[in-house]
Design an enzyme around this catalytic site. Structure first.
Site, PDB file in Angstrom:
ATOM      1  N   SER A  21      77.523  27.576  58.130  1.00  0.00           N
ATOM      2  CA  SER A  21      77.715  29.029  58.106  1.00  0.00           C
ATOM      3  C   SER A  21      76.431  29.734  57.698  1.00  0.00           C
ATOM      4  CB  SER A  21      78.834  29.369  57.123  1.00  0.00           C
ATOM      5  OG  SER A  21      79.199  30.726  57.216  1.00  0.00           O
ATOM      6  N   PRO A  22      76.146  30.897  58.260  1.00  0.00           N
ATOM      7  CA  PRO A  22      74.974  31.658  57.813  1.00  0.00           C
ATOM      8  C   PRO A  22      75.157  32.098  56.365  1.00  0.00           C
ATOM      9  CG  PRO A  22      76.316  32.955  59.327  1.00  0.00           C
ATOM     10  CD  PRO A  22      76.867  31.572  59.349  1.00  0.00           C
ATOM     11  N   CYS A  24      73.009  33.815  53.116  1.00  0.00           N
ATOM     12  CA  CYS A  24      71.776  34.466  52.672  1.00  0.00           C
ATOM     13  C   CYS A  24      71.118  33.669  51.551  1.00  0.00           C
ATOM     14  CB  CYS A  24      72.067  35.886  52.204  1.00  0.00           C
ATOM     15  SG  CYS A  24      72.522  36.999  53.543  1.00  0.00           S
ATOM     16  N   ALA A  58      71.772  35.871  57.796  1.00  0.00           N
ATOM     17  CA  ALA A  58      71.606  37.166  58.453  1.00  0.00           C
ATOM     18  C   ALA A  58      70.119  37.509  58.494  1.00  0.00           C
ATOM     19  CB  ALA A  58      72.381  38.231  57.688  1.00  0.00           C
ATOM     20  N   GLN A 100      71.252  34.503  63.466  1.00  0.00           N
ATOM     21  CA  GLN A 100      72.188  35.619  63.353  1.00  0.00           C
ATOM     22  C   GLN A 100      71.432  36.935  63.136  1.00  0.00           C
ATOM     23  OE1 GLN A 100      74.619  36.435  59.749  1.00  0.00           O
ATOM     24  NE2 GLN A 100      76.396  35.956  61.024  1.00  0.00           N
ATOM     25  N   TYR A 184      78.624  45.354  57.080  1.00  0.00           N
ATOM     26  CA  TYR A 184      77.301  45.740  57.512  1.00  0.00           C
ATOM     27  C   TYR A 184      77.406  46.663  58.729  1.00  0.00           C
ATOM     28  CZ  TYR A 184      76.027  42.151  54.168  1.00  0.00           C
ATOM     29  OH  TYR A 184      75.907  41.414  53.019  1.00  0.00           O
ATOM     30  N   ARG A 232      79.967  37.450  65.084  1.00  0.00           N
ATOM     31  CA  ARG A 232      80.755  37.291  63.851  1.00  0.00           C
ATOM     32  C   ARG A 232      81.430  38.611  63.523  1.00  0.00           C
ATOM     33  NH1 ARG A 232      79.715  34.395  58.009  1.00  0.00           N
ATOM     34  NH2 ARG A 232      80.456  32.635  59.243  1.00  0.00           N
ATOM     35  N   GLY A 327      80.538  26.721  54.844  1.00  0.00           N
ATOM     36  CA  GLY A 327      79.507  27.408  54.084  1.00  0.00           C
ATOM     37  C   GLY A 327      79.210  26.751  52.759  1.00  0.00           C
ATOM     38  N   ARG A 328      79.968  27.104  51.720  1.00  0.00           N
ATOM     39  CA  ARG A 328      79.620  26.684  50.365  1.00  0.00           C
ATOM     40  C   ARG A 328      79.651  25.173  50.173  1.00  0.00           C
ATOM     41  NH1 ARG A 328      82.633  31.613  46.996  1.00  0.00           N
ATOM     42  NH2 ARG A 328      81.606  33.261  48.204  1.00  0.00           N
TER      43      ARG A 328
END
Length: 358
Positions: A21-22, A24, A58, A100, A184, A232, A327-328
């Site tokens: 997963s993207p 940051c 992102a 992304q 966003y 997304r 992700g995590r």
């Protein structure tokens, strides 16, 4: 079909259906948006770890599109040049590099979480933009003045997205994902919570989704036909107490995006407003959203509490999504995909340099 069935999309074949997963990293130096050695190691290690698709965080299409001064950018050729070796290394490890392009909208000019999330006032910050002049409502700090985007500004942003996508492909990225989630800019236009405009970009569903459709159309026309295009979205605003973006809206949007050339919807949720009512975040809590969005006829990826090989595999083998977007758990274990293959009895994508460890 299972977690280690290759994912074929246009001219790209990812070796499995695990996607990083993207996430940051807030690690650019000198507030210049240029990728650093941190990004190279962070993304490269997940590629070495066996994931099929490795997505960058992102990546801002303009300087004002950054969330924080430390955000990654792709608004110039210098940014693409800094990213190119990272994409090349990911490919050398058998992973599909993805990016992304994004714009933070009214949530821009904030401190990175490690510095205490909040607005940056003064010379180090900048004026965010949004569908209206209403700023992001910080709970206990003065909000930033926000500029309403006019029609000419919107046209320039569409151009910025297409230029970013063109640079990304030139830099070696094989999948482009437009970020229209998490409060966003593009999500701000989609949601009636934040978009109260009365022109062609606000009002009813068709008008609120117009900007995303125009960005998708422009990007699809810019990148090669063989390059997959993902989007997304936040499937729901988690704001049932007011008019807001819902899962039904997301399914309808998906059916509108598919004929424009979108190949997959990356389904997340929330983050449009601090008042959101987040449900219990147990394992796979967002998978039902992806299933409903898939009713729009486009393949989907799902996020949310995917932490085990068995759980990720069940999502795919039961036809609940086309990609398991992790992700995590990838922050805790860069080699999640290798471990998953071993536990599931599949051939593990182990780099030759590491074979004696497995």
């Amino acid at each position: 079909m299972h977690l280690f069935t290759p994912f074929e999309c246009r001219d790209v074949t990812a070796r499995n259906r695990v996607m990083v997963s993207p996430m940051c990293q807030y690690s650019c130096e000198a507030a210049d948006g240029l990728a650093t050695e941190w990004h190279r190691v962070h993304l490269g290690s997940r590629a070495t770890g066996g994931a099929g698709i490795v997505m960058t965080e992102a990546t801002a299409v303009t300087p004002r599109g950054r969330i924080s001064p430390e955000d990654l950018g792709i608004w110039s050729d210098d940014h693409a040049e800094a990213l190119a070796p990272i994409a090349e290394f990911m490919k050398s490890q058998g992973a599909t590099p993805a990016i992304q392009p994004a714009h933070a909208g009214r949530k821009a000019s904030t401190r990175r979480p490690a510095d205490g999330y909040g607005p940056i006032h003064g010379d180090r910050g900048w004026t965010p933009v949004g569908p209206t002049e209403t700023p992001w409502p910080y709970n206990d700090e003065e909000p930033l003045e926000t500029q309403r985007l006019e029609t000419d500004d919107i046209a320039e942003l569409i151009d910025a997205w297409t230029a970013a996508a063109e640079r990304a492909v030139a830099a070696g990225f094989e999948i482009v994902e437009i970020h229209a989630a998490h409060g966003y800019l593009l999500h701000e236009f989609l949601s009636p919570v934040t978009n109260t405009r009365e022109d062609a970009y606000g009002g009813d569903f068709e008008s609120r989704t117009r900007l995303l459709r125009e960005v998708v159309t422009a990007v699809r026309e810019t990148i090669p036909d063989g390059t997959p295009l993902f989007v997304r979205i936040s499937a729901t605003d988690w704001l049932p107490d007011r008019e807001s973006w819902t899962v039904s809206d997301s399914a309808r949007l998906a059916s509108d995006l598919e004929p424009l050339g979108v190949d997959l919807i990356d389904v997340s949720a929330g983050a449009i407003h601090p008042d959101q009512q987040v449900p219990d975040t147990g394992p796979h809590y967002q998978v039902p959203y992806a299933e409903q969005v898939a009713e729009g006829g486009v393949p989907v990826g799902t996020v949310g509490g995917i932490t085990t090989p068995e759980g990720a595999d069940a999502i795919i083998s039961n036809g609940r999504a086309d990609l398991a977007i992790v992700g995590r758990e990838h922050l805790r274990d860069p080699y999640f995909a290798i471990r998953a293959a071993q536990e599931l009895g599949q051939e593990a994508p182990v780099p030759r340099q590491y074979t004696r460890g497995f």
